[in-house]
Design an enzyme around this catalytic site. Structure first.
Site, PDB file in Angstrom:
ATOM      1  N   GLY A 191      44.677  34.019  28.712  1.00  0.00           N
ATOM      2  CA  GLY A 191      43.500  34.196  29.538  1.00  0.00           C
ATOM      3  C   GLY A 191      43.290  35.661  29.837  1.00  0.00           C
ATOM      4  O   GLY A 191      44.238  36.451  29.835  1.00  0.00           O
TER       5      GLY A 191
ATOM      6  N   GLN B 128      40.277  42.702  34.496  1.00  0.00           N
ATOM      7  CA  GLN B 128      41.450  43.210  33.786  1.00  0.00           C
ATOM      8  C   GLN B 128      41.073  44.229  32.708  1.00  0.00           C
ATOM      9  O   GLN B 128      41.926  44.982  32.252  1.00  0.00           O
ATOM     10  CB  GLN B 128      42.239  42.059  33.161  1.00  0.00           C
ATOM     11  CG  GLN B 128      42.886  41.158  34.189  1.00  0.00           C
ATOM     12  CD  GLN B 128      43.629  40.041  33.519  1.00  0.00           C
ATOM     13  OE1 GLN B 128      43.064  38.999  33.208  1.00  0.00           O
ATOM     14  NE2 GLN B 128      44.912  40.272  33.256  1.00  0.00           N
TER      15      GLN B 128
ATOM     16  N   CYS C  80      51.215  37.909  33.510  1.00  0.00           N
ATOM     17  CA  CYS C  80      49.874  38.476  33.582  1.00  0.00           C
ATOM     18  C   CYS C  80      49.813  39.709  32.696  1.00  0.00           C
ATOM     19  O   CYS C  80      50.715  40.545  32.744  1.00  0.00           O
ATOM     20  CB  CYS C  80      49.550  38.833  35.034  1.00  0.00           C
ATOM     21  SG  CYS C  80      47.901  39.523  35.257  1.00  0.00           S
ATOM     22  N   LEU C  81      48.755  39.812  31.914  1.00  0.00           N
ATOM     23  CA  LEU C  81      48.601  40.968  31.048  1.00  0.00           C
ATOM     24  C   LEU C  81      48.480  42.262  31.850  1.00  0.00           C
ATOM     25  O   LEU C  81      48.761  43.334  31.324  1.00  0.00           O
ATOM     26  CB  LEU C  81      47.379  40.788  30.133  1.00  0.00           C
ATOM     27  CG  LEU C  81      47.467  39.620  29.159  1.00  0.00           C
ATOM     28  CD1 LEU C  81      46.163  39.462  28.388  1.00  0.00           C
ATOM     29  CD2 LEU C  81      48.643  39.782  28.215  1.00  0.00           C
TER      30      LEU C  81
ATOM     31  N   HIS D  30      44.475  30.924  37.726  1.00  0.00           N
ATOM     32  CA  HIS D  30      45.001  32.288  37.633  1.00  0.00           C
ATOM     33  C   HIS D  30      43.873  33.274  37.335  1.00  0.00           C
ATOM     34  O   HIS D  30      43.762  34.327  37.979  1.00  0.00           O
ATOM     35  CB  HIS D  30      46.065  32.330  36.527  1.00  0.00           C
ATOM     36  CG  HIS D  30      46.637  33.683  36.256  1.00  0.00           C
ATOM     37  ND1 HIS D  30      47.929  34.011  36.577  1.00  0.00           N
ATOM     38  CD2 HIS D  30      46.112  34.791  35.677  1.00  0.00           C
ATOM     39  CE1 HIS D  30      48.165  35.269  36.216  1.00  0.00           C
ATOM     40  NE2 HIS D  30      47.080  35.751  35.661  1.00  0.00           N
ATOM     41  N   GLU D  31      43.022  32.952  36.364  1.00  0.00           N
ATOM     42  CA  GLU D  31      41.941  33.866  35.969  1.00  0.00           C
ATOM     43  C   GLU D  31      40.861  33.961  37.043  1.00  0.00           C
ATOM     44  O   GLU D  31      40.328  35.045  37.292  1.00  0.00           O
ATOM     45  CB  GLU D  31      41.347  33.464  34.616  1.00  0.00           C
ATOM     46  CG  GLU D  31      42.330  33.487  33.461  1.00  0.00           C
ATOM     47  CD  GLU D  31      43.094  34.794  33.300  1.00  0.00           C
ATOM     48  OE1 GLU D  31      42.547  35.878  33.626  1.00  0.00           O
ATOM     49  OE2 GLU D  31      44.256  34.756  32.846  1.00  0.00           O
TER      50      GLU D  31
ATOM     51  N   HIS E  86      41.789  36.395  39.602  1.00  0.00           N
ATOM     52  CA  HIS E  86      41.442  37.772  39.236  1.00  0.00           C
ATOM     53  C   HIS E  86      40.016  38.108  39.662  1.00  0.00           C
ATOM     54  O   HIS E  86      39.745  39.220  40.118  1.00  0.00           O
ATOM     55  CB  HIS E  86      41.564  37.990  37.722  1.00  0.00           C
ATOM     56  CG  HIS E  86      42.944  38.303  37.262  1.00  0.00           C
ATOM     57  ND1 HIS E  86      43.623  39.443  37.622  1.00  0.00           N
ATOM     58  CD2 HIS E  86      43.770  37.625  36.426  1.00  0.00           C
ATOM     59  CE1 HIS E  86      44.815  39.454  37.048  1.00  0.00           C
ATOM     60  NE2 HIS E  86      44.938  38.355  36.318  1.00  0.00           N
TER      61      HIS E  86
END
Length: 170
Positions: A49, A54, A95-96, A137-138, A141
């Site tokens: 994701g 991000q 997480c990226l 999660h996304e 963000h």
């Protein structure tokens, strides 16, 4: 397709609450290219994701693909969680934007989310398991929240020390 730079913690842009995307913007070729670039970036990272903040875009949209074959990309523009199940599930999340850090996070096992798709059409999706976790999660963000915010102060501190140690080694 271009790879987009992924911003990392503690960049303050990761804490910004995003703005809705105008429905007419979704059909814009530049926006469609951005979606393709985000998917390409997510797959190359590799991740399941990626939310607009991000890649330093403060708009309310995300891309994801939790399929094993990585061939079922999804786009959600202006997503809103309408319902969460009472049943909870623990998933180990990463997480990226916080590379190399993983922790168990408890979230609703099932959700109902409403959003616009890639063509700007409204849809409602019921999801559970990993897909529900990824969507939550996304969307966090998009609301300026990170998975480490769900950790106890001690676990958060340990996770961030791990991140700093990895950065020093790199």
């Amino acid at each position: 397709m271009a790879l987009l730079p992924i911003i990392e913690y503690p960049n303050p842009h990761l804490r910004v609450v995003t703005s809705p995307v105008a429905a007419e913007r979704v059909a814009d070729p530049a926006f469609q290219k951005l979606l393709d670039d985000m998917l390409h970036t997510m797959y190359e990272a590799p991740g399941i994701g990626l939310a607009a903040p991000q890649v330093d875009i403060m708009d309310r949209f995300l891309v994801l693909d939790v399929s094993e074959e990585r061939d079922q990309p999804m786009v959600m523009v202006n997503p809103v969680i309408r319902e969460r199940s009472d049943e909870l599930r623990v998933h180990q999340e990463g997480c990226l934007s916080i590379p190399g850090v993983f922790a168990d996070v408890t979230r609703a096992d099932g959700i109902e989310v409403e959003a616009l798709d890639r063509e700007g059409r409204s849809f409602v999706l019921r999801a559970d398991g990993l897909l529900a976790t990824c969507i939550q999660h996304e969307i966090d963000h998009l609301d300026g929240k990170l998975f480490i915010d769900y950790l106890s102060p001690l676990k958060r501190s340990m996770a961030l020390k791990k991140l700093e140690k990895a950065r020093r080694r790199a």
